[in-house]
Design a protein around this motif. Sequence first.
Motif, PDB file in Angstrom:
ATOM      1  N   THR A   1      51.767  26.951  33.585  1.00 12.78           N
ATOM      2  CA  THR A   1      50.841  28.055  33.337  1.00 12.78           C
ATOM      3  C   THR A   1      50.106  28.393  34.624  1.00 12.78           C
ATOM      4  O   THR A   1      49.653  27.504  35.338  1.00 12.78           O
ATOM      5  N   VAL A   2      49.968  29.688  34.894  1.00 15.29           N
ATOM      6  CA  VAL A   2      49.190  30.164  36.021  1.00 15.29           C
ATOM      7  C   VAL A   2      48.096  31.071  35.472  1.00 15.29           C
ATOM      8  O   VAL A   2      48.374  32.022  34.744  1.00 15.29           O
ATOM      9  N   VAL A   3      46.847  30.737  35.804  1.00 16.64           N
ATOM     10  CA  VAL A   3      45.701  31.551  35.420  1.00 16.64           C
ATOM     11  C   VAL A   3      45.361  32.444  36.606  1.00 16.64           C
ATOM     12  O   VAL A   3      45.055  31.950  37.690  1.00 16.64           O
ATOM     13  N   LEU A   4      45.423  33.749  36.396  1.00 17.73           N
ATOM     14  CA  LEU A   4      45.067  34.711  37.423  1.00 17.73           C
ATOM     15  C   LEU A   4      43.613  35.103  37.249  1.00 17.73           C
ATOM     16  O   LEU A   4      43.209  35.515  36.160  1.00 17.73           O
ATOM     17  N   VAL A   5      42.825  34.971  38.307  1.00 18.70           N
ATOM     18  CA  VAL A   5      41.418  35.380  38.288  1.00 18.70           C
ATOM     19  C   VAL A   5      41.273  36.473  39.341  1.00 18.70           C
ATOM     20  O   VAL A   5      41.525  36.235  40.520  1.00 18.70           O
ATOM     21  N   SER A   6      40.878  37.653  38.887  1.00 14.03           N
ATOM     22  CA  SER A   6      40.844  38.799  39.791  1.00 14.03           C
ATOM     23  C   SER A   6      39.776  39.789  39.356  1.00 14.03           C
ATOM     24  O   SER A   6      39.491  39.915  38.166  1.00 14.03           O
ATOM     25  N   PRO A   7      39.236  40.529  40.315  1.00 13.57           N
ATOM     26  CA  PRO A   7      38.312  41.595  39.941  1.00 13.57           C
ATOM     27  C   PRO A   7      39.056  42.803  39.374  1.00 13.57           C
ATOM     28  O   PRO A   7      40.243  42.998  39.644  1.00 13.57           O
ATOM     29  N   VAL A   8      38.339  43.565  38.591  1.00 12.41           N
ATOM     30  CA  VAL A   8      38.810  44.853  38.097  1.00 12.41           C
ATOM     31  C   VAL A   8      38.231  45.910  39.029  1.00 12.41           C
ATOM     32  O   VAL A   8      37.031  45.928  39.270  1.00 12.41           O
TER      33      VAL A   8
ATOM     34  N   VAL B   1      45.177  35.585  32.071  1.00 15.22           N
ATOM     35  CA  VAL B   1      44.447  36.493  32.944  1.00 15.22           C
ATOM     36  C   VAL B   1      42.961  36.416  32.635  1.00 15.22           C
ATOM     37  O   VAL B   1      42.544  36.607  31.490  1.00 15.22           O
ATOM     38  N   LEU B   2      42.171  36.165  33.662  1.00 15.67           N
ATOM     39  CA  LEU B   2      40.719  36.113  33.537  1.00 15.67           C
ATOM     40  C   LEU B   2      40.145  37.095  34.557  1.00 15.67           C
ATOM     41  O   LEU B   2      40.175  36.836  35.755  1.00 15.67           O
ATOM     42  N   MET B   3      39.682  38.237  34.069  1.00  9.44           N
ATOM     43  CA  MET B   3      39.212  39.317  34.936  1.00  9.44           C
ATOM     44  C   MET B   3      37.699  39.281  35.090  1.00  9.44           C
ATOM     45  O   MET B   3      36.976  39.019  34.128  1.00  9.44           O
ATOM     46  N   THR B   4      37.235  39.574  36.297  1.00  8.96           N
ATOM     47  CA  THR B   4      35.804  39.753  36.529  1.00  8.96           C
ATOM     48  C   THR B   4      35.575  41.246  36.719  1.00  8.96           C
ATOM     49  O   THR B   4      36.423  41.954  37.267  1.00  8.96           O
ATOM     50  N   MET B   5      34.429  41.713  36.221  1.00 10.50           N
ATOM     51  CA  MET B   5      34.207  43.156  36.232  1.00 10.50           C
ATOM     52  C   MET B   5      32.725  43.472  36.210  1.00 10.50           C
ATOM     53  O   MET B   5      31.908  42.636  35.828  1.00 10.50           O
ATOM     54  N   GLY B   6      32.415  44.684  36.607  1.00 10.03           N
ATOM     55  CA  GLY B   6      31.042  45.154  36.527  1.00 10.03           C
ATOM     56  C   GLY B   6      30.622  45.372  35.091  1.00 10.03           C
ATOM     57  O   GLY B   6      29.508  45.039  34.708  1.00 10.03           O
ATOM     58  N   GLY B   7      31.513  45.908  34.274  1.00  7.70           N
ATOM     59  CA  GLY B   7      31.157  46.145  32.889  1.00  7.70           C
ATOM     60  C   GLY B   7      32.334  46.371  31.964  1.00  7.70           C
ATOM     61  O   GLY B   7      32.264  46.082  30.788  1.00  7.70           O
ATOM     62  N   ALA B   8      33.448  46.914  32.487  1.00  7.37           N
ATOM     63  CA  ALA B   8      34.582  47.229  31.623  1.00  7.37           C
ATOM     64  C   ALA B   8      35.864  47.274  32.448  1.00  7.37           C
ATOM     65  O   ALA B   8      35.826  47.264  33.671  1.00  7.37           O
ATOM     66  N   GLY B   9      36.976  47.339  31.738  1.00  8.25           N
ATOM     67  CA  GLY B   9      38.262  47.519  32.384  1.00  8.25           C
ATOM     68  C   GLY B   9      39.193  46.329  32.347  1.00  8.25           C
ATOM     69  O   GLY B   9      40.338  46.431  32.775  1.00  8.25           O
TER      70      GLY B   9
END
Length: 173
Positions: free
Chosen positions: A71-78, A103-111
Amino acid sequence: MDSTLIVFYSHTGVSRRVARLLADQQGWPVGEVHEKFALAGRGPLRCVLESVLRLHPRINYNGPNPADFRTVVLVSPVWAFSLSGPMRSFVHGHRDTLQHVAVLMTMGGAGASLAAREVAHILGRQPVLTAGITQKEVEDGAATQRVQEFADALRPGGNRRQPADTAWSPLAG
């Protein structure tokens, strides 16, 4: 190959903090995606254009071989409701060797859901689990519990069905 690798890209440091938190909690190894030609003047407008135009910037990857992990967990900004360009390049370049992707996304509020769909499109299959964490949650410490819940859901027999009022989305699994 029952192991998990975290791969992250971070422009501002938020995704780095989330990846390190996940690694500290779980003891999973970490790899980092870097832009090959990091430009000093690379500002928000360039990042947005890169995402909107679905560009694939040149990258370097520093970390364990993702093909060696189940398993690979991708952590990335939106960025602009899209996957960040450097992570797009990583996924595209490794899509044939990635077995299970979360997939674990970081974001300002949405997306986060749109960026996760982009990962699914590149891979040709759905990630096993997706989630979005806001920058505010990272800053105020709420991300600690959410990151632990994400990791718990990835474990065999983990509950991938999350409450409807969260940004979690079990797409497959």
